[in-house]
Each structure stands twice: as structure tokens, then as C-alpha cells.
Design an enzyme around this catalytic site. Sequence first.
Site, mmCIF file in Angstrom:
data_model
loop_
_atom_site.group_PDB
_atom_site.id
_atom_site.type_symbol
_atom_site.label_atom_id
_atom_site.label_comp_id
_atom_site.label_asym_id
_atom_site.label_seq_id
_atom_site.Cartn_x
_atom_site.Cartn_y
_atom_site.Cartn_z
ATOM 1 N N HIS A 133 0.862 -1.199 0.000
ATOM 2 C CA HIS A 133 0.000 0.000 0.000
ATOM 3 C C HIS A 133 0.889 1.237 0.000
ATOM 4 C CE1 HIS A 133 -3.990 1.951 1.452
ATOM 5 N NE2 HIS A 133 -3.170 2.918 1.089
ATOM 6 N N HIS B 77 0.300 17.396 -6.829
ATOM 7 C CA HIS B 77 -0.074 17.125 -8.222
ATOM 8 C C HIS B 77 0.258 18.302 -9.140
ATOM 9 C CE1 HIS B 77 -2.928 13.816 -6.635
ATOM 10 N NE2 HIS B 77 -1.771 13.319 -6.994
ATOM 11 N N THR C 150 -1.071 4.237 -8.293
ATOM 12 C CA THR C 150 -1.140 5.643 -8.689
ATOM 13 C C THR C 150 -2.406 5.900 -9.504
ATOM 14 O OG1 THR C 150 0.144 7.505 -9.544
ATOM 15 C CG2 THR C 150 0.207 5.474 -10.860
ATOM 16 N N LYS D 195 -3.770 10.253 -14.630
ATOM 17 C CA LYS D 195 -4.301 11.626 -14.674
ATOM 18 C C LYS D 195 -4.341 12.162 -16.090
ATOM 19 C CE LYS D 195 -2.325 12.310 -10.140
ATOM 20 N NZ LYS D 195 -1.842 10.921 -10.007
ATOM 21 N N ASP E 158 -9.765 7.796 -8.206
ATOM 22 C CA ASP E 158 -9.933 8.855 -7.203
ATOM 23 C C ASP E 158 -11.431 9.030 -6.938
ATOM 24 O OD1 ASP E 158 -10.326 11.540 -6.095
ATOM 25 O OD2 ASP E 158 -8.222 11.900 -6.590
ATOM 26 N N GLY F 120 -8.606 8.285 -2.412
ATOM 27 C CA GLY F 120 -9.005 9.691 -2.480
ATOM 28 C C GLY F 120 -9.695 10.089 -1.184
ATOM 29 N N GLU G 281 -11.813 4.669 6.447
ATOM 30 C CA GLU G 281 -10.862 5.702 6.892
ATOM 31 C C GLU G 281 -11.617 6.787 7.664
ATOM 32 O OE1 GLU G 281 -8.469 7.021 3.565
ATOM 33 O OE2 GLU G 281 -6.752 7.434 4.849
#
Length: 359
Positions: A13, A65, A97, A100, A164, A194, A224
Site C-alpha cells: 500500500h 499534483h 497511482t 491523470k 480517485d 481519495g 478511513e
Amino acid sequence: MEWWVSIPKIELHAHLNGSIRDSTLLELARVLGERGTILFSDVEHVIRKNDRSLTEVFKLFDLIHILTTDHSTVTRITKEVVEDFASENVVYLELRTTPKRKDSVGMSKRSYMEAVIEGLRAVSAVDVDFAPDNSQTRSFPSIDDTQIQTTRKKIYVRLLLSIDRRESTEAAMETIKLALEMRHLGVVGIDLSGNPIVGEWSTFMPALKFAREQGLFITLHCGEVPNRAEINAMLDFLPQRIGHACWLVEEEWRKLKSSKIPVEICLTSNITTASVSSIDIHHFIDLYNSKHPLILCTDDSGVFSTSLSREYKLASSAFGLGSTEMFQLAKTAIDFIFADDGVKKDLIKIFESASEKLG
Ligand code: 6MZ
């Protein structure tokens, strides 16, 4: 060399953009500062800061980013991150990852991932095996016992593509399709991550279901933040692994334990973001004592100023586990990797050889 560094370890992770060296981030920020894109003095203290709430962490990712999203920087950070993990004897790394798209620099999700692969190819400090056995592009043959003793350091790297939580179902589906097209380059699975207070499970579920039907492995950031409905839906989905699992209640712990879904544990990340209020009450120890499958991981070694060796040392001192138990914990991670059985066999040999050497 410290014992924690010397033992072989498996990292399952680790977010690419969360694992960047501070020195690299500062260098990139200085360049953008000189170009007038950002104000370096504003950014510097954010990068150097050590304790961060979960909200601050996601603000920091937006900044990172901005600093990293052009192809050559993506290649550079991938190379450095792999070299950093290898330097502390991580022998298998599943690096995740988020592909993008950034039109202003001519970047598509595919070209972003090609830049990541370029970074794997650019590693020179160690040998990198990043593509599956049956592919033309596998960089090195399977190892035998003599090689373990004599060759240069080697790290296996496999990739997970992250969705994300800000993304739409269509965008998530695009990532899955890309993952399927890049399987021959070592993409083995999908991660959902995300900001956990953004987005709905129902948005991502169709894409994740499709991914699973196509044979990709799935790991989900789960619990989380306290979100009962989502935690239950995620556990019912039966992903191959989950990350964090901080905010489960009694009934959900029971569900998790009976499902035997392995948990990626990120101690420093959970404590820093206050997802768990203190290390002595971290769920690691309950899961460990229940013999529930778990793996120690870093999450974002750059953002949280940690390393996998530090996480092992921390678990050992916080929960009173000795070197035999910690070595065994590192080794059992082999069972939960997403790579094929050939890699698992190689890793078993590496751990057996290390066990003889370390006594
Ligand atoms: C949830 C996290 C995360 O994908 O740009 N990410 N998602 N919880 C966490 N715990 C602290 N840490 C990192 O790496 C950065 C991205 O990974 C996810 C976030 O989406 C972040 O933008 P990549 O390489």
C-alpha cells in the site's frame, strides 16, 4: 545496517505521489516558483510540515499534483520511489497511482501511465522486474538459489491503478480499461482511494465489478472515516484486500474477520491523520491476535515521513512483538500479493535465504 532495514519486506500500500522525497518536492517547487507558477515561500512550509490532519493531507496532494504532473517528472518520481523502497530491502512493491489527464501538458491517462513505466525502466541502482512471466517485456528471468547469493539487488514491482473518489463512473471505467490494456506491463489491480468524505460507493461499484469480472484484483480504502453504509457495502463486495479499516464497529469487525479479507495496515498514516487516536488502541493488535491476515504498509512515506522499516520497528515496539514474529509477519505478506505464483515462489526463496543469513 539496522535489523529492520536488513530484513526483506513487501510493500502493498504505497501511493506514488505520496512517496516522493521531500528534497525532490522542494526542488520541483523551487523551479515552479522561479517560473512564477507558485509562490515558493507559501509552499515550502507545507512540504516541510510533519503533522497533518486528513483534510490537510488531501490539500497537500492537490499541491503535489501541481508540482509533479508533467511526463518527465512522473518518470523521475517513479524511478526515485522505486530506488528508495529497494534501498531499504523492499523486495516486492505494489505501487499504486491515479492515472491523470491534464490537457494543458498534453497528458492523457495512458500517457501518464507510460511515463510511470518509463520510470520503472529508468531505475539503474537495482534490477527491476515489473512485467509478468509470460510477457516479452519481463526484464529478468526467474531467480535461482545461486542468483539470490550473487546478483545485484532486485525488486519486483507491480502496479495498481487508483480511482480517485472525485471521479465519475465513466472516468473510473476508463481507468479499468487502461488497466486491462496494460496488464502485460505489470498492472495487476485496481485501488479505490481519495478523500474519503468525497463521492459515493454506488458511483464506483459498476466499474469495480467490471474490473473484477475481467480478472483484475481489487483493493479498497475502507473505513478511513466512519461511514456505516459504505463500510458494509465494501465488505459485502469482498475485495481481495482493504486498506486502513479504522472505523469499523463490533458487527463490522465480525464481518471482516469471517470474510478473512486481508487488511493493509498503515500505522503512522492512521495516527498522523487521527484516523486512530493513539497507537496503543490501534486495531493492528486485535487483528494480529485473531490471526487475521494483515500487511504492514507505509501509505505515503513522503507525506508521513516514514519508511517500511520504520513501520516494522514501530509495530514491534508498540505491540511487543519480537524479531521472529516480525520476520514471519513480513514473510506472510507473500500470500496477499497480486502477482502470479512464479513471483510468490521467488519471494519465498528470498525470505528463506534471508532467514538463514540472519539466523
Ligand atoms: C485515501 C489516499 C491516501 O495516486 O497521485 N491517497 N487516499 N487515503 C489516504 N490516506 C492518507 N493517501 C493517498 O497518489 C496520491 C493520491 O493517492 C490517494 C489520493 O487520491 C491522492 O491524491 P497518486 O500517485
